[in-house]
Design a protein around this motif. Structure first.
Motif, PDB file in Angstrom:
ATOM      1  N   VAL A  92       5.730   4.750  -1.187  1.00  0.00           N
ATOM      2  CA  VAL A  92       5.424   3.984  -2.182  1.00  0.00           C
ATOM      3  C   VAL A  92       6.459   3.163  -3.176  1.00  0.00           C
ATOM      4  O   VAL A  92       6.393   1.674  -3.255  1.00  0.00           O
ATOM      5  N   PHE A  93       7.768   3.734  -3.777  1.00  0.00           N
ATOM      6  CA  PHE A  93       8.307   3.066  -4.367  1.00  0.00           C
ATOM      7  C   PHE A  93       9.352   2.414  -3.585  1.00  0.00           C
ATOM      8  O   PHE A  93       9.993   1.204  -3.908  1.00  0.00           O
ATOM      9  N   GLN A  94       9.681   2.619  -2.112  1.00  0.00           N
ATOM     10  CA  GLN A  94      10.600   2.140  -1.446  1.00  0.00           C
ATOM     11  C   GLN A  94      10.086   0.645  -0.996  1.00  0.00           C
ATOM     12  O   GLN A  94      10.765  -0.222  -0.945  1.00  0.00           O
ATOM     13  N   VAL A 101       7.649  -1.139  -4.808  1.00  0.00           N
ATOM     14  CA  VAL A 101       8.439  -1.197  -5.997  1.00  0.00           C
ATOM     15  C   VAL A 101       9.780  -1.900  -5.619  1.00  0.00           C
ATOM     16  O   VAL A 101      10.176  -3.300  -6.163  1.00  0.00           O
ATOM     17  N   LEU A 102      10.650  -1.331  -4.785  1.00  0.00           N
ATOM     18  CA  LEU A 102      11.855  -1.968  -4.410  1.00  0.00           C
ATOM     19  C   LEU A 102      11.828  -3.060  -3.462  1.00  0.00           C
ATOM     20  O   LEU A 102      12.634  -3.906  -3.252  1.00  0.00           O
ATOM     21  N   VAL A 121       5.418   9.516  -2.369  1.00  0.00           N
ATOM     22  CA  VAL A 121       6.026   8.683  -3.534  1.00  0.00           C
ATOM     23  C   VAL A 121       7.216   8.088  -3.010  1.00  0.00           C
ATOM     24  O   VAL A 121       7.386   6.877  -3.764  1.00  0.00           O
ATOM     25  N   ILE A 122       8.006   8.580  -2.087  1.00  0.00           N
ATOM     26  CA  ILE A 122       9.069   8.050  -1.778  1.00  0.00           C
ATOM     27  C   ILE A 122       8.647   6.496  -0.937  1.00  0.00           C
ATOM     28  O   ILE A 122       9.480   5.418  -1.411  1.00  0.00           O
TER      29      ILE A 122
END
Length: 277
Positions: free
Chosen positions: A32-34, A37-38, A29-30
């Motif tokens: 993927v978002f890093q 997304v970010l 999850v970390i």
């Protein structure tokens, strides 16, 4: 290879594999978002990797310690404290059923171990320090920790009483929540969220295994009690009673503050009268 070393190696490998499987979704999850997304690189990646290895190693050894030390210790203490020769004495008749008050040592141990565990709970320490910092020192960190510890200790003692007497869990919990609702109506508003969060942080890494081991050991040692039905539920007491104790702590501090303020105001009025005379 030595049998003990072989057993340790096998237990370590199994626990390591289980821990990696548990940590993998969090890491996914970390990442993927890093990256998606970010859309940024991870700052200080080597430090993150090293810290992650520390976390995994700590979890592995902690879980092994629970299985090999804390859970057996909880069962052992419960068995010794509820043994008929300890409760009624070695010369007591074997067919006499002990009264709930004869288990005072169980309640005292439950209170002591619950309070002691919370005092070293990392989550409680972190929240108390942050509350002290954000309140500008108005909330004393150590006093808050003591308030939470007292609440957990009382909760675990009452939970042990429930197992000894065979009382229904829902009546105890319902009564505790009624107390919380009433306290919430009169407690200082700035302390209500902190009090509610105190119940969550009090049941973390250190407290939960000890409380669970005590509850299961106690239910296994008492005749007529089921570990599945009576052994679980102790953690619920460790969650709700710190809320009660922190709200009580806030109410007492608020009343004392108002009392001091009235006293200072009264002294100032008397001084003004004397000056006027």
């Amino acid at each position: 290879m030595d049998t003990t070393l072989a057993d340790f190696t096998q237990a370590f490998q199994l626990t390591l594999w289980s821990t990696l499987k548990d940590v993998a979704p969090i890491l996914a999850v970390i990442l993927v978002f890093q990256f998606l997304v970010l859309r940024r690189r991870i700052p200080n990646p080597w430090r993150m990797i090293k810290g992650g290895l520390y976390v995994i190693a700590g979890l592995v050894f902690f879980l092994m310690g629970l299985e090999q030390a804390l859970f057996p210790l909880g069962r052992s203490m419960a068995e010794q404290l509820t043994a008929p020769e300890f409760i009624q004495g070695s010369d007591a008749p074997t067919d006499v059923i002990a009264h709930w008050s004869d288990y005072y040592a169980v309640y005292l141990f439950a209170f002591s171990i619950g309070a002691a565990a919370v005092m070293v709970e990392p989550a409680v320490i972190a929240v108390a320090m942050k509350a002290h910092q954000l309140s500008g020192g108005a909330i004393h960190a150590n006093r808050l920790r003591i308030a939470i510890a007292v609440g957990v200790g009382v909760g675990i003692a009452i939970g042990s009483f429930r197992i000894v007497t065979g009382g229904s869990l829902h009546y105890f919990i319902l009564g505790a929540y009624c107390i919380v609702i009433i306290q919430t109506l009169f407690a200082p508003r700035h302390m209500i969220p902190l009090a509610y969060d105190s119940g969550g942080v009090s049941t973390s890494t250190v407290t939960v295994p000890i409380v669970a081991a005590l509850g299961l050991g106690l239910a296994s040692s008492l005749p007529g009690r089921s570990p599945l039905i009576d052994g679980f539920g102790m953690i619920a007491f460790a969650v709700i009673f710190p809320v009660i104790s922190v709200l009580a702590f806030a109410q007492i501090a608020h009343w004392r503050g108002r009392s001091h303020a009235k006293g200072d105001s009264h002294d100032e009025t008397e001084t003004n009268h004397r000056t006027g005379e």
